[in-house]
Structure formats: structure tokens, C-alpha cells
Design an enzyme around this catalytic site. Structure first.
Site, PDB file in Angstrom:
ATOM      1  N   ASP A 152     -12.285  -9.526  86.793  1.00 59.67           N
ATOM      2  CA  ASP A 152     -13.099  -8.322  86.610  1.00 59.67           C
ATOM      3  C   ASP A 152     -12.637  -7.288  87.629  1.00 59.67           C
ATOM      4  OD1 ASP A 152     -14.983  -6.499  85.865  1.00 59.67           O
ATOM      5  OD2 ASP A 152     -16.705  -7.818  86.150  1.00 59.67           O
ATOM      6  N   GLU A 199     -11.744  -6.437  82.001  1.00 61.95           N
ATOM      7  CA  GLU A 199     -12.334  -7.761  82.133  1.00 61.95           C
ATOM      8  C   GLU A 199     -11.683  -8.705  81.131  1.00 61.95           C
ATOM      9  OE1 GLU A 199     -16.894  -9.594  82.019  1.00 61.95           O
ATOM     10  OE2 GLU A 199     -16.493  -7.512  81.468  1.00 61.95           O
TER      11      GLU A 199
END
Length: 497
Positions: free
Chosen positions: A11, A106
Site C-alpha cells: 500500500d 494497492e
């Protein structure tokens, strides 16, 4: 569930805002908010400096301005974000054939499928080096979670933020989850969280102890069973490689409701052209055209039309969207419009091109008929106008029509280039003036200058790379463990977020 933490969740930290800070040296360490700047705009991303004031994603921009009045407010630059995302996804693809992107910033990675990790030690090595490589290539930080399941890997990366790594050893999941809020688990939103709180369940331990039968009674069979399994740390979902997109769409929210029917149709046609541009950029065509209309009272209508076959012709999509609009009541005003294409394919249907040609011929014939009716004091020009005329004063170039300087709208955060001062970005504009800070990534903060909005020496520009001289990682990860400097962390050790 795996016996080794070989599922990685990556992320990027405050992605949009971090990219803007890296691109604009004067914003380093300052609160930055990216999103729609109009009256109805919402926050897309807030930097960690802005989050200290309580600003967060999905918050109305007006509220964010009240909470952090001195922050820098910028419109998104998706071309930059996509470029950085492609760099990151390319690096992930070197680790494994199984990469599952969730968004631009992500993704899940199956390290075991790539043969680069099969235990805690090698998984940690891969995670730490991945963070180093991403920073060297993009200049941005990322957080990494490692676990034996997707759910736990995502929870680990969230706990590691910002700029950290957390590895959850298989077998420790239930102990780790027990004190966490029930909102930590996927599928537990505000409504479900409140329902559980009223039943006396606020942390994951409460869900595990309540048992499956009680959760089924409270939430229903499907949700109750799934939530009880997650509370015990169970998640056997595999990492799935990126699937083909099922649709391509674009939409716009307007600062002020649109009441003029002609303006609404013009906006629909513009969105149809943008949608086809994206469609062609993906090398696809589509069979079903979809129109989305959100009215003044927030009611949302969706209409669709299925064509005879797939197309990527802008005229066909534009006219289909216009026909769909005719069946929608826009009385009272329109706050959002969207046009999409579904039923994607890798080919086009030839008869649709004939349909588009017929439409163009009909339009040209209509224009010619109007020209023949021109009065004597308004003689015809001798040329036949086309339906889509260039803006007044536009200058024809090899790539189409260049917007005249006076018609340009300088948006805060967007890139510009001045013939004398070089590359910069718009800090703000209004009352016929535009303020620009001239600086580039990797350089000291630059100077600010103000110009007329129609200054002929000022031009829109493309974003510059965030890293001027990126490190060469072309051989990575061939020599993965050997290329690390320093001792290998002991098995079971955790990096501090």
C-alpha cells in the site's frame, strides 16, 4: 491458510498527496489535500501532515478547508499517478505472476507462486527490498504487510503505516486480532459496527467468543458465518491475477446543477468522447452504452442501449448516449453525468462503422441544407462546417486544435511551462491572473510569479518524473538475498512501523 507468510500486501503511503509533495519541493512537510476543489468536491487523499488536523479521504472539501485552512489544495493529476502506479506494478510483476491490483496504489502479491519466498525469513527479505526498490524508482514510500492470508496481509500493511513493514507469523493470527476493533475486519462498516456494538461486541475477541450461531442470528447466515471465520483468522481466498476490465466509464460532478437541456446534452457528448478515448487507449471496443444521471434530489438514473456489435467509434457512442438522455427527465437540475461502455471486446463490428458514416453524412447534409438557406446579407462561407467545430480562436496544430490562451482554465496543482522561466505548477488563479511556482522534483523550492491568464508565453505541460536519476534495478530480484546489505533479521522479528 498458509504455513508461511508468503502473501504480501503493498500500500503506497498517502499516494496522491505524497506524489504531489515529491513533485513540488515547496510542499514537502506541508499539509496537502488532493481532490475536487468545487463546492461539491470531496477529499481523495490527504497527506499525513493534513491528517493531523482531522482531514481524511471522502470528507467534503469545504469541511477540510475549515479544518486545515493553510493546507495546499490541489486537483488530482491522474496521468502522473498512473505512470507511478505502472512503475510499481511492473516491480511487483517481477516477484510473481500472481499480482492482484486493488487500485492504483494497492495490490496483493503471491510470493510463493513467484518462487522468491517460502518462509518468514525470505518473505521479510523480499518485503524490505521491495520497499527500497520502490523508493529508488519512484521516490515514494510504501508500507508492506506479510501473512498467510490476504485479510491478514492487508491488516498488517495498515498497522505498518506509514513507511513500515509488519509480518504476521502463521499461528499468531487470533492473538493479534483479538484486541482490534471489529471495524478492522473486511465487511464491517459503520452500520454493522453499530449493530455489533449494541450487542456488546466492540473488539474481534468478542466476535470469536460469541460463536457462529450468535453472529448468524444478528447478521444473517452468509455475513455471520464469514465474520466468525475472519474473527478466528481464517481466510483462504487466493491471490488472483489482474482480470480484464468489464467496463470503461467516465463521469463528472458539477459544482452547480445543470438546468439547460442543451448544456446537459453537450456534457453527455463530451463524456462520450472521453469514454471512447479511454476505450481506444485500452485497445478495446464495447457493445453496450450506459448513461448515468444523478438529479438535484440525489436520485440516480441509469439507462443503457445495446448496439448490434462492439464499437469504438465516438459518433456511435455519442449518439447512443444522446438517445438515452432523451428518455431521462432532467427537470429540476442535474448534479452528475456519466457515460460508460460495457460488453468489452478486442474487435469492432464493421457495420457500426457504416452506421457512423451514415450519421456523419446525415449531419453534413443537414448543415449543407442550412447553408443553402443563408440570407443575402449573411453569405455562405463556401465551406461546409462539421458538427464538432473548434473553439473560437483555436489554432490548428498537427495534433488537432490548441486552445487559445484566453480560454484556458488554470487549475491549482497542474503543470505549466513558461518560455522564459521553465517548468512550474499553478498555485492559484482568479481575476484574470494566474500564480505559478517554478520548481521541479528533486530541486530546492522555487520562486513564485504571477501572469495574466492569457500570457502567450505560458502553456500547459505534462508532469515531470518524480525521480530525476532513478536507481537502476534492472537485474532485481535475480540476486535477491545476496544483494541485501547488513545482517538478515532473525526469524520472527518484526520491523517497527
Amino acid at each position: 491458510m498458509r504455513a508461511a507468510p508468503t502473501i504480501l500486501h503493498l500500500d503506497m503511503d498517502a499516494f496522491y498527496a505524497s506524489a504531489e509533495q515529491a513533485s513540488k519541493p515547496s510542499l514537502r512537510g506541508r499539509p496537502v489535500v488532493v481532490g475536487g476543489l468545487g463546492m461539491r468536491g470531496v477529499v481523495a487523499t490527504a497527506s499525513y501532515e493534513a491528517r493531523r488536523f482531522g482531514v481524511h479521504s471522502a470528507m467534503p472539501m469545504a469541511q477540510a478547508r475549515r479544518m486545515a485552512p493553510n493546507a495546499a489544495y490541489l486537483v488530482p493529476r491522474f496521468s502522473l499517478y498512473r505512470t507511478v502506479s505502472e512503475q510499481v506494478m511492473e516491480l511487483l510483476g517481477r516477484l510473481s505472476p500472481l499480482v492482484e491490483p486493488l487500485s492504483l496504489d494497492e495490490a496483493f502479491v503471491d510470493l510463493e507462486a513467484g518462487g522468491v519466498a517460502d518462509d518468514s525469513v525470505t518473505a521479510r527479505l523480499v518485503g524490505e527490498q521491495l520497499r527500497t526498490v520502490i523508493r529508488g524508482v519512484t521516490g515514494l514510500s510504501a508500507s508492506v504487510g506479510l501473512a498467510g492470508s490476504k485479510m491478514l496481509a492487508k491488516i498488517a500493511s495498515e498497522e505498518a503505516k506509514p513507511d513500515g513493514l509488519l509480518l504476521i507469523e502463521p499461528g499468531t493470527e487470533r492473538e493479534l486480532l483479538a484486541p482490534m476493533s471489529v471495524r478492522t475486519l473486511p465487511g464491517v462498516g459503520p452500520a454493522t459496527g453499530d449493530h455489533l456494538r449494541r450487542a456488546g461486541m466492540t473488539v474481534v475477541r468478542d466476535l470469536a467468543e460469541a460463536g457462529e450461531a450468535e453472529l448468524v442470528r444478528l447478521l444473517g447466515k452468509a455475513h455471520g458465518v464469514a465474520l466468525h471465520r475472519m474473527a478466528l483468522g481464517y481466510d483462504d481466498r487466493p491471490v488472483v491475477a489482474e482480470r480484464d476490465a468489464k467496463s470503461v466509464s467516465v463521469e463528472d460532478t458539477f459544482d452547480v446543477d445543470l438546468h439547460d437541456r442543451v448544456r446537459v446534452r453537450t456534457e453527455v457528448e463530451r463524456l462520450a468522447d472521453r469514454c471512447v478515448h479511454r476505450l481506444r487507449g485500452a485497445g478495446r471496443s464495447g457493445r453496450t452504452v450506459v448513461l448515468k444521471v444523478r438529479r438535484y434530489d440525489f436520485s440516480t438514473l441509469t439507462r443503457s442501449e445495446t448496439l448490434r456489435g462492439p464499437t469504438d467509434d465516438p459518433t456511435v457512442v455519442r449518439e447512443a448516449a444522446a438517445r438515452l438522455l432523451e428518455a431521462v427527465d432532467t427537470t429540476g437540475g442535474v448534479r452528475l453525468l456519466g457515460v460508460g461502455v460495457t460488453g468489452l471486446a478486442d474487435f469492432t463490428q464493421e457495420d457500426l462503422f457504416a452506421q457512423a458514416a451514415d450519421a456523419r453524412q446525415a449531419a453534413e447534409a443537414q448543415v449543407a441544407a442550412r447553408a443553402q438557406q443563408t440570407t443575402a446579407d449573411e453569405p455562405a462561407s463556401g465551406t461546409t462546417p462539421v458538427p464538432d467545430e473548434p473553439p473560437a480562436g483555436a489554432e490548428e496544430t498537427a495534433h488537432g486544435y490548441a486552445t487559445p490562451p484566453a480560454a484556458r482554465h488554470w487549475q491549482a496543482g497542474h503543470d505549466v511551462r513558461h518560455d522564459v522561466h521553465g517548468h512550474g505548477w499553478v498555485q492559484g488563479s482568479g481575476v484574470g491572473r494566474v500564480t505559478v511556482r517554478f520548481e521541479e522534483p528533486g530541486m530546492p523550492p522555487g520562486r513564485v510569479r504571477t501572469f495574466r491568464i492569457d500570457d502567450p508565453e505560458l502553456h500547459p505541460a505534462d508532469p515531470l518524473p518524480l525521480v530525476r536519476d532513478p536507481v537502476d534495478y534492472s537485474s532485481w530480484p535475480a540476486s535477491l538475498p545476496k544483494s541485501l546489505s547488513g545482517p538478515v533479521p532473525p526469524e520472527g522479528a518484526e520491523s517497527s512501523p
